[in-house]
Each structure stands twice: as structure tokens, then as C-alpha cells.
Design an enzyme around this catalytic site. Sequence first.
Site, PDB file in Angstrom:
ATOM      1  N   HIS A 225      -4.922  14.828  -8.434  1.00  0.00           N
ATOM      2  CA  HIS A 225      -5.109  13.436  -8.817  1.00  0.00           C
ATOM      3  C   HIS A 225      -4.226  13.016  -9.987  1.00  0.00           C
ATOM      4  O   HIS A 225      -3.881  11.838 -10.101  1.00  0.00           O
ATOM      5  CB  HIS A 225      -6.584  13.190  -9.151  1.00  0.00           C
TER       6      HIS A 225
ATOM      7  N   ASN B   7      -2.605  13.074  -3.146  1.00  0.00           N
ATOM      8  CA  ASN B   7      -3.709  13.548  -3.983  1.00  0.00           C
ATOM      9  C   ASN B   7      -4.164  14.936  -3.561  1.00  0.00           C
ATOM     10  O   ASN B   7      -4.393  15.821  -4.402  1.00  0.00           O
ATOM     11  CB  ASN B   7      -4.885  12.573  -3.905  1.00  0.00           C
TER      12      ASN B   7
ATOM     13  N   GLU C 227      -4.730   2.559  -3.929  1.00  0.00           N
ATOM     14  CA  GLU C 227      -3.273   2.544  -3.896  1.00  0.00           C
ATOM     15  C   GLU C 227      -2.727   1.223  -3.401  1.00  0.00           C
ATOM     16  O   GLU C 227      -1.585   1.137  -2.944  1.00  0.00           O
ATOM     17  CB  GLU C 227      -2.754   3.681  -3.003  1.00  0.00           C
TER      18      GLU C 227
ATOM     19  N   ASP D 221      -2.079   9.733  -9.817  1.00  0.00           N
ATOM     20  CA  ASP D 221      -2.126   8.661 -10.811  1.00  0.00           C
ATOM     21  C   ASP D 221      -0.727   8.300 -11.298  1.00  0.00           C
ATOM     22  O   ASP D 221      -0.401   7.124 -11.503  1.00  0.00           O
ATOM     23  CB  ASP D 221      -2.991   9.081 -11.999  1.00  0.00           C
TER      24      ASP D 221
ATOM     25  N   ASP E 119       0.849  -1.184   0.000  1.00  0.00           N
ATOM     26  CA  ASP E 119       0.000   0.000   0.000  1.00  0.00           C
ATOM     27  C   ASP E 119       0.888   1.239   0.000  1.00  0.00           C
ATOM     28  O   ASP E 119       1.854   1.326   0.781  1.00  0.00           O
ATOM     29  CB  ASP E 119      -0.901  -0.005   1.242  1.00  0.00           C
TER      30      ASP E 119
END
Length: 312
Positions: free
Chosen positions: A185, A180, A215, A189, A172
Site C-alpha cells: 500500500h 497494491n 484510485e 499511495d 481511474d
Amino acid sequence: MFLSHLSPDVIQSVLDALPMPVFFKDRAGVYRGCNEAFTALLGRTPAEVVGKSVYDLSPPDLAQVYFEADEALMSAGENQRYESQVQTPSGERLDVIFYKTVLRDADGQVSGLVGTILDITDRKRMERQLADMASRDALTGLLNRRAILSHLERLHDDRRQQRQPLCLLMCDVDHFKSINDRHGHAVGDEVLTQVAQLLRQHLRDGDRVGRIGGEEFLVVLDSTEPERLSQVGERLRQVVATHPVLPLDTTFSVTVSIGAARSLQADEDWASVVSRADQALYVAKRTGRDRVVMADSEPPRQLLHKDWHKQL
């Protein structure tokens, strides 16, 4: 008799006018005729085809397929359709469909067969591409949730039969919500994409990694000694921590927390192994992040919060 009222030259002209490869054989499986499309496909002249068998013209593995199909057709005395391959002079193998039917003599006895070939290489390539797209996460290109869990289930069945442990890692990205919120975002990404690439690049060919949501990534190891499981996790953790990500116009480091688990006995359900890795990941996040935690052998039931079977 096959088109006996027409002259051989007329029959050959008709066959050569057809764009699809056509061939016919006698009851012994020897080629007795074909058209130009067929000789062009094989890269041979008519003289090199007529009087020969499939073993003279094709690689042994394909020739065996053709021979067995021909024998089955002529024994049954019916029609036949099947998918196979044809090897071209360059060595390329085309995906094709064979359509065949028997020929009969004046007494109604099977005297041979006639067949044609349909090239479906482009169609099969498209089918494979679509199947691959359906199994891939659109953002990272890794296996998606369903595909990685399906792979895990199949591998678990194999491991159980061989009485070998199943080893996996749940990874994770740390503080991803903050990334973010702070950078947007698009940057988030890109972080996921680069972390995914790092994980994939530093695994062995038989290992698989998939994005199972947000994630979070699941790494399924092909074959690893249980005592080395934490070492593999630590290596991946260090790889991510020491490779700054370069999303858009900014550069910063990210870390991952990892939960590691292995099956404890041959009959343990794969979902239980995933749940224990998930619990270990929870502990890693709670106790400081950027670390690898091995799962306990008997996790508290309240921490088994996901029904992985339902997520296949």
C-alpha cells in the site's frame, strides 16, 4: 466633552500606554488625535495624521470603506464593529477588526468618533489554512470529494446561465489493486500521489482536479470546446503513460483510463453529466484500459449506478 477634566498631555499619555491602535475623528471625518500604536501601524508621525482624512492616509479602496463606515456610524449615533484591512508602510495588508463608537458634545450631538483596531491577521491566516485543509485530500493534496463536487455544482450553475457546456473527465488508475497487492500500500499511495501531481501540472489554471475515492479522479474543465474534450483527455492519458512513477525503491509505468462527458443541453443536471462520464470510464476499463472514451448521449439507465447528489 471628551475627557475634558484631564489635560491633553495626560490624555495623550494614557492613549500612548495602550498597546492597541487608537484614533479619534471629528464629525467631518478628520483625525484629531491618535496614539503611538496607531502611528506605528501606519508608519507616520502624529503631525502627519492629525488634520488629515482617511483619503490622505490610506489607499483609495480602503479609504472608501473607512469613510462609508464612519458616515454610517455617525448617522446612526451608535457603536460599530466590522472587519477590514489596513495597509502597512511596506505595502502589506493586515486583516483587522475596527471597533468604533461616537463621541457627543455637551448638547448630546454627535461630534465625532473614537476607534481602536485589533490585528487578526494570524487568526485569518489560520482560518484560511484550516479551510484549505478541510477541502483537500490528505494523501494527494488535491481537492477532496466534497470540494470538487461543490466546485462542479457552482461551475454548472454558471455555465447554465451562460448557456455554455460543462466538460469533465473521470480518470481511474489501471490495475491499481494489482499494484497494491504486488508492491504494498505504501507504493500504491505513492503512485496515486504522483499521478495526482501529473494531472494537476498539466491542467490550466482555471481547471480543477479532485480525488473522489480510491484510485479515481475527477477533472472539471473551466472552459473547453466540446469537440476538444477528448483531446484534453488523450493528452492527460499520454502524460501519465509516458512518465514512469518512482515509488520507493522501484520504478514502473502506470496508465489511466478516462471517461469524458459534456452537458448536452443547458438544463441538464450536473450529476447526469458525471454519471455519463462514469459510464464512459466503465466502458474504457472494460474494453482494454489505457484509453479515453467519450460518453454516449443517452447512457443505459442501469449504468447510472451512483447518486452524485447524495455525495456532496
